[in-house]
Write a protein that holds these residues in place. Structure first.
Motif, PDB file in Angstrom:
ATOM      1  N   ASP A  98       1.649  -3.801   4.042  1.00 51.57           N
ATOM      2  CA  ASP A  98       3.042  -3.501   3.688  1.00 51.57           C
ATOM      3  C   ASP A  98       3.046  -2.061   3.171  1.00 51.57           C
ATOM      4  OD1 ASP A  98       5.702  -3.597   3.014  1.00 51.57           O
ATOM      5  OD2 ASP A  98       5.414  -4.838   1.233  1.00 51.57           O
ATOM      6  N   THR A  99       3.379  -1.118   4.053  1.00 50.60           N
ATOM      7  CA  THR A  99       3.075   0.299   3.863  1.00 50.60           C
ATOM      8  C   THR A  99       4.308   1.100   3.446  1.00 50.60           C
ATOM      9  OG1 THR A  99       1.399   0.092   5.602  1.00 50.60           O
ATOM     10  CG2 THR A  99       2.076   2.323   4.977  1.00 50.60           C
ATOM     11  N   TYR A 100       4.161   1.851   2.370  1.00 56.38           N
ATOM     12  CA  TYR A 100       5.195   2.776   1.908  1.00 56.38           C
ATOM     13  C   TYR A 100       4.736   4.195   2.240  1.00 56.38           C
ATOM     14  CZ  TYR A 100       7.691  -0.965  -0.415  1.00 56.38           C
ATOM     15  OH  TYR A 100       8.425  -2.113  -0.665  1.00 56.38           O
ATOM     16  N   ALA A 101       5.443   4.820   3.181  1.00 57.56           N
ATOM     17  CA  ALA A 101       5.121   6.175   3.623  1.00 57.56           C
ATOM     18  C   ALA A 101       5.795   7.162   2.676  1.00 57.56           C
ATOM     19  CB  ALA A 101       5.606   6.388   5.053  1.00 57.56           C
ATOM     20  N   VAL A 102       5.032   7.690   1.723  1.00 55.53           N
ATOM     21  CA  VAL A 102       5.577   8.511   0.641  1.00 55.53           C
ATOM     22  C   VAL A 102       5.205   9.966   0.871  1.00 55.53           C
ATOM     23  CG1 VAL A 102       5.567   8.920  -1.841  1.00 55.53           C
ATOM     24  CG2 VAL A 102       5.427   6.576  -0.962  1.00 55.53           C
ATOM     25  N   ASP A 103       6.234  10.819   1.000  1.00 53.30           N
ATOM     26  CA  ASP A 103       5.976  12.232   1.260  1.00 53.30           C
ATOM     27  C   ASP A 103       7.158  13.065   0.775  1.00 53.30           C
ATOM     28  OD1 ASP A 103       3.937  13.990   2.914  1.00 53.30           O
ATOM     29  OD2 ASP A 103       5.944  14.758   3.382  1.00 53.30           O
ATOM     30  N   LEU A 104       6.870  14.260   0.300  1.00 51.30           N
ATOM     31  CA  LEU A 104       7.928  15.141  -0.191  1.00 51.30           C
ATOM     32  C   LEU A 104       8.619  15.898   0.922  1.00 51.30           C
ATOM     33  CD1 LEU A 104       9.481  16.562  -2.473  1.00 51.30           C
ATOM     34  CD2 LEU A 104       7.545  18.160  -2.669  1.00 51.30           C
ATOM     35  N   TRP A 105       7.882  16.280   1.962  1.00 47.94           N
ATOM     36  CA  TRP A 105       8.405  17.236   2.936  1.00 47.94           C
ATOM     37  C   TRP A 105       8.950  16.595   4.199  1.00 47.94           C
ATOM     38  CZ3 TRP A 105       9.073  21.326   0.307  1.00 47.94           C
ATOM     39  CH2 TRP A 105       8.169  21.689  -0.697  1.00 47.94           C
ATOM     40  N   SER A 106       8.745  15.312   4.413  1.00 49.77           N
ATOM     41  CA  SER A 106       9.223  14.688   5.643  1.00 49.77           C
ATOM     42  C   SER A 106      10.603  14.080   5.443  1.00 49.77           C
ATOM     43  CB  SER A 106       8.235  13.623   6.122  1.00 49.77           C
ATOM     44  OG  SER A 106       8.096  12.615   5.150  1.00 49.77           O
ATOM     45  N   ASP A 107      11.298  13.857   6.553  1.00 55.27           N
ATOM     46  CA  ASP A 107      12.644  13.284   6.558  1.00 55.27           C
ATOM     47  C   ASP A 107      12.520  11.772   6.762  1.00 55.27           C
ATOM     48  OD1 ASP A 107      15.172  12.366   7.159  1.00 55.27           O
ATOM     49  OD2 ASP A 107      15.667  14.006   8.514  1.00 55.27           O
ATOM     50  N   PRO A 108      12.927  10.952   5.792  1.00 52.49           N
ATOM     51  CA  PRO A 108      12.790   9.497   5.952  1.00 52.49           C
ATOM     52  C   PRO A 108      13.485   8.951   7.192  1.00 52.49           C
ATOM     53  CG  PRO A 108      13.236  10.030   3.664  1.00 52.49           C
ATOM     54  CD  PRO A 108      13.407  11.313   4.444  1.00 52.49           C
ATOM     55  N   HIS A 136      -2.604  -1.190  -3.728  1.00 51.71           N
ATOM     56  CA  HIS A 136      -3.616  -0.173  -3.422  1.00 51.71           C
ATOM     57  C   HIS A 136      -2.925   1.125  -3.007  1.00 51.71           C
ATOM     58  CE1 HIS A 136      -6.503  -3.514  -3.362  1.00 51.71           C
ATOM     59  NE2 HIS A 136      -5.673  -4.132  -2.527  1.00 51.71           N
ATOM     60  N   VAL A 137      -3.691   2.195  -2.972  1.00 47.24           N
ATOM     61  CA  VAL A 137      -3.215   3.501  -2.513  1.00 47.24           C
ATOM     62  C   VAL A 137      -4.180   4.025  -1.461  1.00 47.24           C
ATOM     63  CG1 VAL A 137      -2.801   5.912  -3.172  1.00 47.24           C
ATOM     64  CG2 VAL A 137      -2.097   4.063  -4.706  1.00 47.24           C
ATOM     65  N   VAL A 138      -3.620   4.625  -0.418  1.00 49.46           N
ATOM     66  CA  VAL A 138      -4.409   5.346   0.587  1.00 49.46           C
ATOM     67  C   VAL A 138      -3.811   6.741   0.698  1.00 49.46           C
ATOM     68  CG1 VAL A 138      -5.142   5.450   3.003  1.00 49.46           C
ATOM     69  CG2 VAL A 138      -4.957   3.221   1.852  1.00 49.46           C
ATOM     70  N   SER A 139      -4.650   7.752   0.748  1.00 50.28           N
ATOM     71  CA  SER A 139      -4.161   9.123   0.904  1.00 50.28           C
ATOM     72  C   SER A 139      -5.091   9.864   1.847  1.00 50.28           C
ATOM     73  CB  SER A 139      -4.093   9.832  -0.448  1.00 50.28           C
ATOM     74  OG  SER A 139      -3.606  11.154  -0.291  1.00 50.28           O
ATOM     75  N   ILE A 140      -4.517  10.408   2.911  1.00 45.86           N
ATOM     76  CA  ILE A 140      -5.300  11.086   3.939  1.00 45.86           C
ATOM     77  C   ILE A 140      -4.912  12.559   3.981  1.00 45.86           C
ATOM     78  CG2 ILE A 140      -5.969  11.119   6.371  1.00 45.86           C
ATOM     79  CD1 ILE A 140      -6.649   8.486   4.949  1.00 45.86           C
ATOM     80  N   ASP A 141      -5.860  13.419   3.645  1.00 41.82           N
ATOM     81  CA  ASP A 141      -5.692  14.865   3.829  1.00 41.82           C
ATOM     82  C   ASP A 141      -4.533  15.445   3.022  1.00 41.82           C
ATOM     83  OD1 ASP A 141      -6.384  17.340   4.794  1.00 41.82           O
ATOM     84  OD2 ASP A 141      -5.465  17.081   6.771  1.00 41.82           O
ATOM     85  N   SER A 142      -4.305  14.912   1.813  1.00 40.48           N
ATOM     86  CA  SER A 142      -3.257  15.501   0.976  1.00 40.48           C
ATOM     87  C   SER A 142      -3.607  15.507  -0.506  1.00 40.48           C
ATOM     88  CB  SER A 142      -1.920  14.761   1.176  1.00 40.48           C
ATOM     89  OG  SER A 142      -1.956  13.472   0.596  1.00 40.48           O
ATOM     90  N   VAL A 190       0.839  -1.194   0.000  1.00 42.00           N
ATOM     91  CA  VAL A 190       0.000   0.000   0.000  1.00 42.00           C
ATOM     92  C   VAL A 190       0.875   1.245   0.000  1.00 42.00           C
ATOM     93  CG1 VAL A 190      -1.707   1.323   1.319  1.00 42.00           C
ATOM     94  CG2 VAL A 190      -1.890  -1.174   1.181  1.00 42.00           C
ATOM     95  N   CYS A 191       0.535   2.198  -0.853  1.00 44.00           N
ATOM     96  CA  CYS A 191       1.186   3.503  -0.851  1.00 44.00           C
ATOM     97  C   CYS A 191       0.374   4.446   0.025  1.00 44.00           C
ATOM     98  CB  CYS A 191       1.256   4.061  -2.275  1.00 44.00           C
ATOM     99  SG  CYS A 191       1.974   5.712  -2.389  1.00 44.00           S
ATOM    100  N   ASP A 192       0.975   4.922   1.109  1.00 46.22           N
ATOM    101  CA  ASP A 192       0.369   5.979   1.924  1.00 46.22           C
ATOM    102  C   ASP A 192       0.868   7.288   1.327  1.00 46.22           C
ATOM    103  OD1 ASP A 192      -0.717   7.660   3.788  1.00 46.22           O
ATOM    104  OD2 ASP A 192       0.461   6.934   5.487  1.00 46.22           O
TER     105      ASP A 192
END
Length: 239
Positions: free
Chosen positions: A63-73, A110-116, A42-44
């Motif tokens: 199996d979650t991939y935390a994908v974000d531009l502004w956060s520090d991995p 699958h993809v999940v996106s919360i508030d973005s 799943v892509c978060d």
């Protein structure tokens, strides 16, 4: 609604990590009766501080991939470990959703996106060109989007302007607007678009935070902004 998964997080963690109306409760409501099975990839998308990624990995077993531009991995990885998210089920990734994702095509179940999604999904070409290629056929996209009960951009109520400018409010639209945005996209069907039940509760959690952005939003909420705002659950399926 009751939120046993969202409420498994300490309030101090929630208050320090959320960046808007409580994303844990929105995520739990959105995923009620979802088709995602434990172990599926799943892509978060737009995961921010990663608290929703912890929810998905720890409480749902995705199996979650935390994908974000502004956060520090690295910072997110430390947080994930602290929260007891299984390391093999959670992966922090820095990526710009608008530039194409750094994954193989059809990488995600699958993809999940919360508030973005409202920040990048308002481009009519985005869904078909930049996101669907990374989802397997038959995969679902679960989106929780800040919305309006009815679009009112031509006559914005004073309650909304108590905290936000007209430009900031351009990120919010109603269900009809989102349906018209998504329907022309080839290769995807709209399964559901509906108002979420947790909107008022999620907002109450947010404005209770000792956070400068939460403090800035209080004036609008106290002036009655939630008469005009909601959260939309959007469920899509790739054909």
């Amino acid at each position: 609604m009751k939120f046993p998964k969202a409420n498994s997080f300490a309030q101090s963690i929630v208050a320090s990590k959320i960046m808007g109306p409580n994303p844990l409760k929105m995520c739990e409501e959105l995923l009620t009766d979802c088709v995602i099975s434990p172990g599926q990839r799943v892509c978060d998308l737009g995961s921010g501080t990663g608290i929703t990624s912890v929810l998905m990995a720890r409480e749902y077993g995705f199996d979650t991939y935390a994908v974000d531009l502004w956060s520090d991995p690295a910072e997110n990885a430390a947080f994930f470990a602290e929260m007891g998210a299984p390391g093999q089920l959670i992966h922090p990734v820095k990526a710009d959703a608008t530039e194409g994702l750094p994954f193989d095509l059809e990488f995600f179940d699958h993809v999940v996106s919360i508030d973005s999604y409202n920040y990048y999904g308002r481009d009519p070409e985005y869904l078909g060109a930049k996101l669907l290629p990374y989802v397997k056929p038959g995969g679902y996209l679960y989106l929780a989007i800040p919305g309006m009960v009815r679009d009112c951009h031509d006559n914005l109520p004073p309650a909304l302007l108590a905290s936000w400018t007209p430009d900031q409010l351009e990120y919010m639209h109603d269900a009809q607007w989102w349906r018209a945005m998504i329907e022309p996209t080839d290769g995807v069907e709209i399964v559901d678009i509906r108002p979420m039940q947790c909107t008022e509760e999620a907002w109450a959690d947010w404005i209770a935070c000792e956070n400068e952005y939460a403090a800035g939003d209080r004036a609008a909420v106290e002036a009655g902004a939630l008469q005009y705002l909601n959260s939309l659950a959007v469920v899509l399926r790739k054909k």
